[in-house]
Design a protein around this motif. Structure first.
Motif, PDB file in Angstrom:
ATOM      1  N   THR A 169       0.849  -1.191   0.000  1.00 23.35           N
ATOM      2  CA  THR A 169       0.000   0.000   0.000  1.00 23.35           C
ATOM      3  C   THR A 169       0.883   1.239   0.000  1.00 23.35           C
ATOM      4  OG1 THR A 169      -1.834   1.147   1.097  1.00 23.35           O
ATOM      5  CG2 THR A 169      -0.169   0.135   2.526  1.00 23.35           C
ATOM      6  N   ARG A 170       0.360   2.314  -0.577  1.00 23.75           N
ATOM      7  CA  ARG A 170       1.107   3.564  -0.644  1.00 23.75           C
ATOM      8  C   ARG A 170       0.139   4.729  -0.828  1.00 23.75           C
ATOM      9  NH1 ARG A 170       5.298   5.799  -5.276  1.00 23.75           N
ATOM     10  NH2 ARG A 170       6.494   7.157  -3.917  1.00 23.75           N
ATOM     11  N   PHE A 187       6.244  17.101  -2.337  1.00 27.11           N
ATOM     12  CA  PHE A 187       5.733  15.739  -2.516  1.00 27.11           C
ATOM     13  C   PHE A 187       6.234  14.827  -1.418  1.00 27.11           C
ATOM     14  CE2 PHE A 187       6.311  11.385  -4.022  1.00 27.11           C
ATOM     15  CZ  PHE A 187       5.051  11.081  -4.516  1.00 27.11           C
ATOM     16  N   TYR A 188       5.375  13.895  -1.013  1.00 28.81           N
ATOM     17  CA  TYR A 188       5.789  12.800  -0.135  1.00 28.81           C
ATOM     18  C   TYR A 188       4.936  11.588  -0.477  1.00 28.81           C
ATOM     19  CZ  TYR A 188       9.078  12.186   3.694  1.00 28.81           C
ATOM     20  OH  TYR A 188      10.189  11.876   4.427  1.00 28.81           O
ATOM     21  N   GLY A 189       5.565  10.406  -0.537  1.00 27.29           N
ATOM     22  CA  GLY A 189       4.812   9.211  -0.943  1.00 27.29           C
ATOM     23  C   GLY A 189       5.192   7.980  -0.148  1.00 27.29           C
ATOM     24  N   GLN A 430      10.462   5.652  -0.946  1.00 28.59           N
ATOM     25  CA  GLN A 430       9.737   4.753  -1.838  1.00 28.59           C
ATOM     26  C   GLN A 430       9.542   5.381  -3.226  1.00 28.59           C
ATOM     27  OE1 GLN A 430       8.330   5.319   1.604  1.00 28.59           O
ATOM     28  NE2 GLN A 430      10.008   3.859   1.838  1.00 28.59           N
ATOM     29  N   GLY A 431       9.632   4.510  -4.239  1.00 31.95           N
ATOM     30  CA  GLY A 431       9.404   4.962  -5.598  1.00 31.95           C
ATOM     31  C   GLY A 431       8.989   3.809  -6.489  1.00 31.95           C
ATOM     32  N   ILE A 440       7.954  -1.424 -11.250  1.00 33.71           N
ATOM     33  CA  ILE A 440       7.931  -2.215 -10.019  1.00 33.71           C
ATOM     34  C   ILE A 440       8.225  -1.313  -8.814  1.00 33.71           C
ATOM     35  CG2 ILE A 440       8.632  -4.354 -11.173  1.00 33.71           C
ATOM     36  CD1 ILE A 440      11.481  -3.796 -10.092  1.00 33.71           C
ATOM     37  N   PRO A 441       7.732  -1.678  -7.627  1.00 35.67           N
ATOM     38  CA  PRO A 441       8.065  -0.898  -6.419  1.00 35.67           C
ATOM     39  C   PRO A 441       9.514  -1.121  -6.021  1.00 35.67           C
ATOM     40  CG  PRO A 441       6.744  -2.819  -5.850  1.00 35.67           C
ATOM     41  CD  PRO A 441       6.785  -2.768  -7.342  1.00 35.67           C
TER      42      PRO A 441
END
Length: 468
Positions: A169-170, A187-189, A430-431, A440-441
């Motif tokens: 999840t993100r 931005f933040y993710g 995370q990206g 892909i994560p």
């Protein structure tokens, strides 16, 4: 997920008709994607992705085929057609599976299916409210939410037969500040290989306010000067430069073809002695982690660089054949529609001994890149160009005024040798990583580090590294 005898029969067909290795990948994935703009949900997609990919090797050649018609007759036909395309002779057709049990390293407590969409929308509205009300300069806030539950079955003619379940999840938060005709975004993710308990472990409001703070800081900042001077890159997503400009060059997909600047350099000094780097797909519940890769090999912690010496590559099965190396559990793919190849998982420069305060205090003049943005890289040469999302000038050992519009320009192999201070505050960001086997994560990461001299692009004119 599917009868073991049927999978064995399909793989035997890949051997009977010309392959010397066959691989079976079954995927059953449920996913949800939501988008919120201006406090209102604008997009919402939920769906199931189900299908099988079959890959066949003959020597160094391979053929990949996929289908979403998972019937015995069709699977046998797909396997036979893929094998025959290799135009090879092979007399073996025996497949014996080993016991494929492994310990689950990534426990999940709250599966996505247990929560309805109101739960997700409420989380998004909380983030929206915190970012929108942070400051009157915040003009717009965009929120994207995703979760997915992927079940896979991976088998091959080496005898591997494993099943795994991956839940991720993100939430991505983008705040946009406006002043006159100008706009700046923050931005933040945050995300994880974790169920929805992830949002019990973090305070999404903190991330929302941080995204808004970046935007408000940058809209009021002056333009960054240009020139060559020391650059301090902070931890977490600062590792995107290493990921893009060096990490891809350490993947077997480019090393085997000799298109990487790091090909044939095992044992050579390729970085500063302060640099040690890893790719680690075993970190518990980390965004880029998995129990096994998409070829059925257990993930591992792979040493890439040890005190500046190149010690290893990220290797998948096919390129491992070409390089005469074993797989490092690095074969990954977006879905059953993509053939796997070597990819990064959680890739980072390890922590050093300097504190962030020492790095700043030892810098007379330079740029401090607190948050990095996107950029572009030539994968063959490692030449890169990355935007700085939040930057500050450093003067006389202290963080000075914020600056915007900065870009970092260089070559990955050269920058690795110019790192002269490494901090002790390692963190991961995370990206999504896009390459031949899809999106892909992947986690990027590093501690704060300093590059002794680097080309900085900016609109304010030439900077002076000795300016007081």
């Amino acid at each position: 997920m599917l009868d073991r005898n049927l999978v064995g029969d399909v793989l035997a067909e890949t051997l009977r008709f010309g392959g010397d290795y066959g691989e079976f990948f079954l995927e059953d994935r449920y996913s949800t994607r939501l988008g919120l703009v201006g406090g209102k949900v604008e997009t919402g997609i939920s769906g199931r992705e189900y299908g099988v990919g079959i890959r066949v090797f003959a020597g160094y050649n391979s053929v990949y085929a996929y289908t979403n018609q998972v019937t015995r007759e069709n699977l046998l036909t797909v396997a036979r057609d893929a094998a025959q395309a290799l135009n090879n002779q092979n007399s073996s057709d025996t497949v014996r599976f080993r016991h494929g049990e492994f310990e689950n390293q990534h426990p999940i407590r709250i599966y996505p299916e247990s929560k309805d969409q109101r739960y997700r929308v409420e989380l998004m509205r909380t983030a929206y409210h915190e970012a929108k009300t942070y400051n009157e300069l915040i003009e717009q806030v965009r929120i994207r939410f995703m979760d997915e539950d992927q079940k896979v079955l991976i088998a091959n003619t080496d005898g591997d037969f494993v099943e795994d379940r991956r839940v991720r999840t993100r939430m991505a938060i983008e705040a946009i500040a406006a002043k006159g005709s100008e706009k700046q975004s923050g931005f933040y993710g945050p995300g994880a290989h974790m169920g929805l308990e992830f949002y019990d472990r973090i305070d999404i409001s903190d991330y929302a306010r941080e995204a808004a703070r970046i935007a408000v800081t940058m809209i009021q900042a002056d333009q960054c000067p240009s020139g060559r001077f020391p650059v301090i890159i902070d931890n977490e997503f600062g590792g995107v430069i290493f990921h893009e400009a060096c990490g891809h060059g350490l993947e077997a997909s480019s090393v085997a073809k000799k298109t990487s600047v790091f090909a044939d350099k095992l044992g050579e000094q390729i970085a500063s002695p302060l640099v040690t780097a890893w790719d680690d797909g075993t970190i518990v519940n980390a965004w880029g982690s998995q129990n096994v890769d998409d070829e059925g090999t257990p993930t591992q912690r792979t040493l890439l660089i040890d005190k500046g010496i190149l010690r290893g590559y990220m290797v998948d099965k096919l390129n491992g054949r070409r390089m005469n190396m074993h797989s490092t559990g690095s074969g990954r793919r977006q879905s059953y529609k993509f053939a796997p190849t070597s990819r990064m998982s959680n890739t980072f420069i390890d922590a050093g001994e300097s504190t962030p305060e020492q790095i700043i205090a030892n810098t007379e003049y330079g740029l401090y890149a607190r948050y990095m943005g996107g950029g572009s890289v030539n994968p063959a040469t490692g030449e890169f160009n990355f935007a700085v999302n939040e930057g500050y000038m450093v003067r006389n050992g202290k963080i000075a005024e914020p600056v915007r519009g900065a870009t970092l320009i260089g070559r990955g192999a050269e920058v690795l040798k110019q790192i002269d201070m490494v901090g002790n505050n390692l963190a991961l960001g995370q990206g999504m990583c896009g390459a031949a086997s899809g999106s892909i994560p992947a986690n990027v990461g590093q501690p704060m580090l300093r590059v002794s001299e680097m080309t900085v692009g900016g609109r304010k004119g030439k900077g002076d590294r000795h300016e007081a």
